[in-house]
Enzyme design. Structure first.
Site, PDB file in Angstrom:
ATOM      1  N   THR A  20     -28.273 -30.155 -11.673  1.00 41.93           N
ATOM      2  CA  THR A  20     -29.270 -29.061 -11.760  1.00 41.93           C
ATOM      3  C   THR A  20     -29.494 -28.768 -13.201  1.00 41.93           C
ATOM      4  OG1 THR A  20     -26.932 -27.987 -12.553  1.00 41.93           O
ATOM      5  CG2 THR A  20     -27.461 -27.909 -10.076  1.00 41.93           C
ATOM      6  N   CYS A  24     -21.498 -25.238 -17.655  1.00 38.99           N
ATOM      7  CA  CYS A  24     -20.545 -24.129 -17.084  1.00 38.99           C
ATOM      8  C   CYS A  24     -19.296 -24.155 -18.090  1.00 38.99           C
ATOM      9  CB  CYS A  24     -20.109 -24.241 -15.659  1.00 38.99           C
ATOM     10  SG  CYS A  24     -21.752 -24.097 -14.476  1.00 38.99           S
ATOM     11  N   CYS A  69     -16.022 -21.403 -13.917  1.00 33.50           N
ATOM     12  CA  CYS A  69     -17.371 -20.831 -13.223  1.00 33.50           C
ATOM     13  C   CYS A  69     -17.122 -20.459 -11.636  1.00 33.50           C
ATOM     14  CB  CYS A  69     -18.305 -21.813 -13.239  1.00 33.50           C
ATOM     15  SG  CYS A  69     -19.744 -21.294 -12.413  1.00 33.50           S
ATOM     16  N   ARG A 119     -28.791 -26.123 -19.858  1.00 32.48           N
ATOM     17  CA  ARG A 119     -28.870 -24.717 -19.965  1.00 32.48           C
ATOM     18  C   ARG A 119     -27.606 -23.988 -19.630  1.00 32.48           C
ATOM     19  NH1 ARG A 119     -32.297 -25.722 -15.705  1.00 32.48           N
ATOM     20  NH2 ARG A 119     -31.877 -24.529 -14.052  1.00 32.48           N
ATOM     21  N   CYS A 128     -25.282 -21.759 -17.928  1.00 33.50           N
ATOM     22  CA  CYS A 128     -25.070 -20.968 -16.459  1.00 33.50           C
ATOM     23  C   CYS A 128     -25.343 -19.643 -16.628  1.00 33.50           C
ATOM     24  CB  CYS A 128     -23.678 -21.405 -15.916  1.00 33.50           C
ATOM     25  SG  CYS A 128     -23.239 -20.329 -14.232  1.00 33.50           S
ATOM     26  N   CYS A 186     -21.462 -17.895 -15.195  1.00 30.07           N
ATOM     27  CA  CYS A 186     -20.219 -17.920 -15.981  1.00 30.07           C
ATOM     28  C   CYS A 186     -20.339 -17.674 -17.625  1.00 30.07           C
ATOM     29  CB  CYS A 186     -19.572 -19.151 -15.655  1.00 30.07           C
ATOM     30  SG  CYS A 186     -20.316 -20.493 -16.261  1.00 30.07           S
ATOM     31  N   ASP A 239      13.357 -14.935 -44.289  1.00 34.23           N
ATOM     32  CA  ASP A 239      13.107 -13.486 -44.047  1.00 34.23           C
ATOM     33  C   ASP A 239      14.027 -12.929 -43.306  1.00 34.23           C
ATOM     34  OD1 ASP A 239      10.668 -11.618 -43.687  1.00 34.23           O
ATOM     35  OD2 ASP A 239      11.570 -11.469 -41.723  1.00 34.23           O
TER      36      ASP A 239
END
Length: 496
Positions: free
Chosen positions: A30, A34, A38, A63, A65, A68, A441
């Site tokens: 695709t 993601c 996702c 690129r 998604c 998500c 401390d």
């Protein structure tokens, strides 16, 4: 982690949000990438590849998604737990150093050549500093597009792009949408925050769980009047930024921190977001921290009762160092009083139409001219404070998110009046060392005694070896056993 294919596949198939930001899934068929959680149907294993950063995915031609939104996942917690050159470089890039000073400026801060920095980042992250900074600019642009009504030209300028054309091309390439389409989608999805004139509203994601009590309680209980306040359910403070000043209001929420920013220069947006995330320790991995601390049977009940405690940090390491010295051997109220006097005398005034903030905390350069005799504290502590301020002002004591933790400790210990407690609290809250520890401390020793842990410093150090590398988080759990304001969410109407 991205090299462990079997583990990554299991995380993707189970949609495990704990791994968001640790790695990214690129889908060859695709051309998208993601986050592990996702909600889409997981791709076939043979079509997945795993990359260590959003920048590496973008550089490889993938690129983001649209479901998500992987570019908005919390940052990798790995950069918080390490102090090597790559981790320090990532913290500096997140703080906008490449945009302000370029790759040569980044390399100079790290003490390496630009070529060495390029090589190390490419080897570990699959992308160089310019690609990493570009991915960050794209994320900032998306935030502004989706959460503000700014004109696109102002968005491009604020996100750090050199031209409108470069802005448009990057947004289309990274998100497969134009800036206008991104804004329209956000409006339809209801992702835009309520707008207050003169401010930008956005959400800061984090990895669950998060127990906010000690985080906001500590910041508010030690707040310096004029610089910090609690108002309308939000912690508010002034910010000194590279191009101007700002005021931030941070509100804890069930799945994010609400963030409202008022900036005098929009170019400071990325830096302001980065420093707020750092102050609230939002990129921590609470599952990993709590899993390690639960191995101690005496500490495990504290973790189970309120998991996900964070370390309250600071937006300015030099400011915190000064405040740490002011707080030596005095009460929280006395430390606030000393700091407030310095703010009134040397701080820069700011306007706050939404609240009662009045000043930036004074810079070391401004404090360099203070009269020690005007300080109502013992002479030895005056000497400690003025020596620290001089070292911060002349640059001989560099403190910041890019500090080498051990080198900074050595420099601090060389200053008069600096003992283990002061050095370690600065390492923990100003420098972000997750393994900083405060065995001397009083609050830590009291809690240890009540739990049946060793209470002498030497014996406690030996017992805490099993808590490494998360001893700073163990301190938060130990402190939380005391009924002190630093461990409680401020009540509505609490004094500012």
């Amino acid at each position: 982690m991205y090299t462990d294919t079997d583990r990554c596949v299991r995380a993707v198939q189970s949609k495990d949000a704990r791994f968001d930001g640790w790695f990214f899934t690129a889908v060859r068929t695709t051309g998208i990438y993601c986050r592990p959680s996702c909600p889409a149907v997981p791709p076939k294993v043979e079509n997945m590849s795993f990359l260590p950063s959003a920048a590496a995915c973008q550089q490889a031609g993938y690129r983001a998604c649209k479901r998500c939104r992987p570019d908005t996942s919390p940052g990798s917690p790995e950069w918080n737990a390490r102090a090597d050159a790559v981790a320090r470089a990532m913290r500096l890039i997140q703080d906008g150093v490449v945009d302000r000073e370029g790759v040569p400026g980044l390399a100079a801060r790290l003490g390496y050549s630009a070529r060495q920095v390029e090589r190390q980042l490419n080897a570990e992250l699959g992308a160089g500093p310019l690609a990493l900074a570009r991915a960050q600019r794209a994320q900032t642009a998306r935030l502004l597009i989706e959460t503000s009504g700014l004109p696109m030209g102002d968005v491009a300028f604020a996100a750090g792009f050199s031209s409108i054309r470069n802005f448009n091309e990057t947004v289309r390439e990274v998100f497969a949408l134009t800036p206008g389409e991104l804004r329209a989608r956000a409006a339809r999805a209801g992702r835009q925050e309520p707008r207050v004139p003169g401010t930008l509203s956005l959400r800061l994601p984090y990895r669950a769980p998060l127990t906010p009590d000690n985080l906001f309680g500590h910041l508010v209980a030690t707040a310096v009047p004029g610089v910090e306040e609690w108002r309308d359910g939000a912690y508010r403070r002034t910010l000194r930024l590279p191009h101007g000043s700002g005021i931030v209001a941070l509100t804890p929420g069930p799945d994010h921190i609400g963030c409202r920013l008022a900036l005098t220069d929009l170019r400071d947006l990325t830096i302001a977001i980065s420093r707020c995330r750092w102050m609230l320790d939002l990129d921590a991995d609470p599952e990993a921290v709590d899993e390690q601390l639960r191995t101690d049977p005496l500490l495990a009940p504290l973790v189970d009762e309120a998991p996900g405690r964070r370390v309250p940090r600071t937006v300015d390491a030099a400011e915190f160092a000064v405040r740490a010295v002011l707080g030596q051997q005095v009460s929280t109220a006395a430390a606030r009083t000393h700091a407030a006097r310095l703010v009134t005398a040397y701080g820069e005034p700011v306007e706050d139409p939404q609240g009662g903030l009045s000043h930036l905390f004074p810079s070391p350069e401004a404090l360099a001219g203070l009269d020690p005799e005007a300080l109502s504290m013992p002479r030895s502590r005056r000497a400690t404070l003025t020596t620290l301020i001089a070292a911060l002002a002349d640059g001989s004591l560099p403190l910041g998110i890019d500090s080498d933790w051990e080198a900074a400790r050595a420099r601090l210990n060389a200053l008069p009046g600096f003992g283990p407690w002061t050095t370690e609290v600065i390492a923990m809250r100003a420098l972000g060392d997750p393994d900083a520890f405060l065995p001397s401390d009083l609050g830590v020793r009291k809690a240890a005694r009540g739990l049946g842990l060793p209470s002498t410093p030497a014996a406690l150090i030996a017992r805490a070896a099993g808590w490494r590398p998360w001893r700073a988080y163990a301190v938060q759990y130990l402190w939380a056993t005391d009924d002190h304001p630093i461990n409680r969410m401020p009540a509505e109407g609490a004094p500012s």
